[in-house]
Design an enzyme around this catalytic site. Sequence first.
Site, PDB file in Angstrom:
ATOM      1  N   CYS A 137      82.010  38.075  50.803  1.00 56.29           N
ATOM      2  CA  CYS A 137      80.525  38.288  51.084  1.00 56.29           C
ATOM      3  C   CYS A 137      80.147  38.614  52.418  1.00 56.29           C
ATOM      4  O   CYS A 137      79.774  37.678  52.954  1.00 56.29           O
ATOM      5  CB  CYS A 137      79.988  37.422  50.218  1.00 56.29           C
ATOM      6  SG  CYS A 137      77.910  37.447  50.156  1.00 56.29           S
ATOM      7  N   CYS A 140      76.694  37.292  52.786  1.00 57.90           N
ATOM      8  CA  CYS A 140      76.458  35.750  53.061  1.00 57.90           C
ATOM      9  C   CYS A 140      77.007  35.279  54.194  1.00 57.90           C
ATOM     10  O   CYS A 140      76.258  34.478  54.962  1.00 57.90           O
ATOM     11  CB  CYS A 140      77.357  35.074  51.926  1.00 57.90           C
ATOM     12  SG  CYS A 140      77.294  35.679  50.353  1.00 57.90           S
ATOM     13  N   ASP A 141      77.966  35.943  54.910  1.00 58.60           N
ATOM     14  CA  ASP A 141      78.681  35.338  55.973  1.00 58.60           C
ATOM     15  C   ASP A 141      78.898  36.344  57.274  1.00 58.60           C
ATOM     16  O   ASP A 141      79.255  36.103  58.300  1.00 58.60           O
ATOM     17  CB  ASP A 141      80.240  35.237  55.671  1.00 58.60           C
ATOM     18  CG  ASP A 141      80.354  33.897  54.437  1.00 58.60           C
ATOM     19  OD1 ASP A 141      79.277  33.218  54.637  1.00 58.60           O
ATOM     20  OD2 ASP A 141      80.945  34.121  53.603  1.00 58.60           O
TER      21      ASP A 141
END
Length: 311
Positions: A137, A140-141
């Site tokens: 992701c 997300c990261d």
Amino acid sequence: MADRDAKLVIVGSGPAGYTAAIYAARADLKPILVSGPQPGGQLTITSEVENFPGFPDGILGPELMELFRRQAERFGTEFVEGLVTSVDFGRRPFLLQIDEGRESIRAEAVILATGASAKWLGVPGEKEHWGKGVSACATCDGFFYRDQEVVVIGGGDSAMEEATFLTKFASRVTVIHRRDTLRASKIMQDKARSNPKISFLWNSVVKEILGDETGVTGVRVKNLVSGGEAVVKCTGVFVAIGHEPNTKIFRGQLDMDESGYIRVVPGTTRTSVPGVFACGDVMDPVYRQAITAAGTGCMAALDAERYLERG
Ligand code: NAP
């Protein structure tokens, strides 16, 4: 075999399931939540979550899910640890078997929040560095890879989207694809191909993710045409080879799209079976965020409440 009745059973314990539980418990529906194989869902295998509103300093994924769980518990959700192994939506009340018949629950309404699982490569180093250099992701990261070199694996729309997004942070993004043509839509391909920070490694597969105590240091790649192997240096590996909705046990009982995502009536969480609702990643191949899953979890609880009120 214990047998019991419930007004509402929620299957799955990610942001969608817990949010549905919070709302349903507050509406006095006395929900039973069956947690599934990975209590807390995909966020329990992420590290820092920085985009969930309400946590300006970020929060660890497992901690966030523990807060969700406590909030659902506070209003009287009953938790059942276990796996729903079969369902019968053809009878009323619906019947759910847990752990191959260890327990069965008859339910007037059911909310499915079983999520989706990222597909993984299954190569050495992947599991070891998961959440510490290996991610599925970018949203997300990606932020953690400012001015670093990363690789993205895959040739579909997800891979193009992840690669393009990552150029906001990373100094260089290498897309590693097993063929020499992309599966992605033309518009997404064009966007990625015209980005000067993105380069492509064709006909190549990752054989191993390399790393040490500091995290990921590179990937060992094999060229499928020449047979040669090389190491691509990087600190982040984004696996974008698709997701699989966790819907195997519902097949044949609910309408699904060709990839197995549960179809809902647009703008609602109603499935093709009245009284069965779906929320979160199991019905959402597009957004797949904790906050959107939580949003549809709330919708599912409200939809179920209205359904139960009508009798
Ligand atoms: P996908 O279209 O199934 O693409 C998966 C990619 O990963 C393919 O290029 C495939 O290679 C590769 N792959 C699969 N297994 C692999 C393995 N074991 N090792 C190496 N490579 C592997 O999946 P997706 O990109 O996640 O897209 C899923 C759906 O969501 C699609 O319908 C897509 O259009 C949609 N989507 C849309 C958007 C958007 O419009 N913004 C964004 C993301 C996703 P091959 O090509 O060789 O099979």
